[in-house]
Design an enzyme around this catalytic site. Sequence first.
Site, PDB file in Angstrom:
ATOM      1  N   CYS A   3      -2.992   1.552   7.000  1.00 25.34           N
ATOM      2  CA  CYS A   3      -3.060   0.869   8.232  1.00 25.34           C
ATOM      3  C   CYS A   3      -3.580   1.879   9.205  1.00 25.34           C
ATOM      4  O   CYS A   3      -3.940   1.317  10.323  1.00 25.34           O
ATOM      5  CB  CYS A   3      -1.628   0.427   8.540  1.00 25.34           C
ATOM      6  SG  CYS A   3      -0.340   1.420   8.538  1.00 25.34           S
ATOM      7  N   ASN A  16       0.757  -1.338  -0.005  1.00 22.55           N
ATOM      8  CA  ASN A  16       0.088   0.022  -0.104  1.00 22.55           C
ATOM      9  C   ASN A  16       0.925   1.142  -0.096  1.00 22.55           C
ATOM     10  O   ASN A  16       0.541   2.457  -0.559  1.00 22.55           O
ATOM     11  CB  ASN A  16      -1.043   0.066   1.016  1.00 22.55           C
ATOM     12  CG  ASN A  16      -0.279  -0.107   2.650  1.00 22.55           C
ATOM     13  OD1 ASN A  16       0.809  -0.562   2.652  1.00 22.55           O
ATOM     14  ND2 ASN A  16      -0.971   0.298   3.657  1.00 22.55           N
ATOM     15  N   GLU A  49       5.126  -3.111  12.457  1.00 22.81           N
ATOM     16  CA  GLU A  49       3.950  -2.176  12.194  1.00 22.81           C
ATOM     17  C   GLU A  49       2.816  -3.084  11.946  1.00 22.81           C
ATOM     18  O   GLU A  49       2.929  -3.423  10.387  1.00 22.81           O
ATOM     19  CB  GLU A  49       4.308  -1.077  11.575  1.00 22.81           C
ATOM     20  CG  GLU A  49       3.245   0.075  11.505  1.00 22.81           C
ATOM     21  CD  GLU A  49       2.394   0.001  10.406  1.00 22.81           C
ATOM     22  OE1 GLU A  49       1.346  -0.247  10.523  1.00 22.81           O
ATOM     23  OE2 GLU A  49       2.830   0.477   9.264  1.00 22.81           O
TER      24      GLU A  49
END
Length: 529
Positions: A334, A199, A300
Amino acid sequence: MATCFWWRSCGAPHVRLVLHDRGLCRVAGSWAPGRAPLRTYVPGRGGLPTTLLRTNSFVGGRWIPAAAAFPVLDPASGAELGRVADCGAPEARAAVCAAYEAFCNWRGVSAKERSSLLRKWYDLMIRNKDDLAKIITAESGKPLKEAQGEIMYSALFLEWFSEEARRIYGDIIYTPAKEKRALVLKQPLGVAVVITPWNFPSAMITRKVGAALAAGCTVVVKPAEDTPFSALALAELANQAGIPPGVYNVIPCSQKKAKDVGEALCTDPLVSKISFTGSTATGKILLHHAANSVKRVSMELGGHAPFIVFDSANVDQAVAGAMASKFRNSGQTCVCSNRFLVQKGIHDSFVKKFAEAIKTNLHVGDGFEERTTQGPLINEKAVEKVEKHVSDALSKGATVVTGGKRHQLGKNFFEPTLLSNVTQDMLCSHEETFGPLAPVIKFDSEEEAVAIANATDVGLAGYFYSQDPAQIWRVAEQLEVGMVGVNEGLISSVECPFGGVKQSGLGREGSKYGIDEYLELKYVCFGGL
């Protein structure tokens, strides 16, 4: 099959490494191409920058083909953009060997020189920013304006860490004993494995790699199989900037080989650090691999960000923040807001204005079209998840305010969707959607909103809008997340620490704290004074 016999000491003797018929040979202290032919780029779009489009792995400063290749598809049309080297575990281990050999020299390079090289890499990114953005749009579907924004964000991490490289300070500690002094040194960890998502195919690399190289580490990057061209373009620019061979390596692979490549990288004894951005489920697997050799890890992982609008909020500001937070990259980030919690006194006004903003300001289309604000989702599986969440919500009493179905443009496009009358038993209330779906939950009190927001096992980002100073302090402190946006929907910045709590990850990236993830402390006791 590749075998690497490097000893743990950087002073170990060099040994011959050969990958028969796989294009990589270790001969007389340098990397030489093997017998496999070079692959060429097969363009699926006009106007893409051929000078930056690379299809082979990048190891030891050389472009190395693999025995097989895998296709990279344009998510907007499904057309094949090109075929990229499909590396396996042997190539991954060879890349680690190259990185380890390079580390033995790179760790001794002065901070000023490392800083200078990172700055040159940054300058080249800026010079090639338009071409790099086109690559992102082609392989991820992200609207071109957003891709251009990502390239600037990505480059700024190199600039930031080029400056932080010269600010790695230790300590002198005065002990009770007069004849002793204590020193604390900060030293690079070693080889870092960097595994990145699709992404943000450029920024997620530079945020990690910039810190690693500034600290004196070397890296092996495994990019997402959907978006390898961005990682390889960065390798081309790193090479042009003079980053020494083996300091930055890229091993692309298909989804079929990802598990084996990931395991090979994360279990290799020459690897000292793993940095991963991706799903919580995959992060747990990598943590297991890291545990066997007690490697340093930063992760993450997934989020489920709440976006709370209190009665005291400025509705127009809240709607603007919601648009920015929810629909950037078609909801595929996210830190995207995943649940909208709106207090009953302001609920109807917020939903009405939010729906109007979605209908007026969002335009679904191909990422290369100037009018487009919402590109395709990365693949059909992503669309199916959004469909599943919408269908589940409707079956349990939710109402579609706008959107709610696939877009007529193609199988990977979905309409920006707003749902009302959402309850906590719906999938979208407790699973990350990762798409253009905004479910609104009505609440009564501050305590209820905070309880709903915290009722999850992840905690990456959270947002809320309020004009009450006391409430702002209370809620900011009570939200169980690593990052909070107060009256603000966009919170990412290279200067600020990025990371989560709970099962959203470990460690922080960016900021002055990010470089510490690649350093270890050494205590030296200096006696006899």
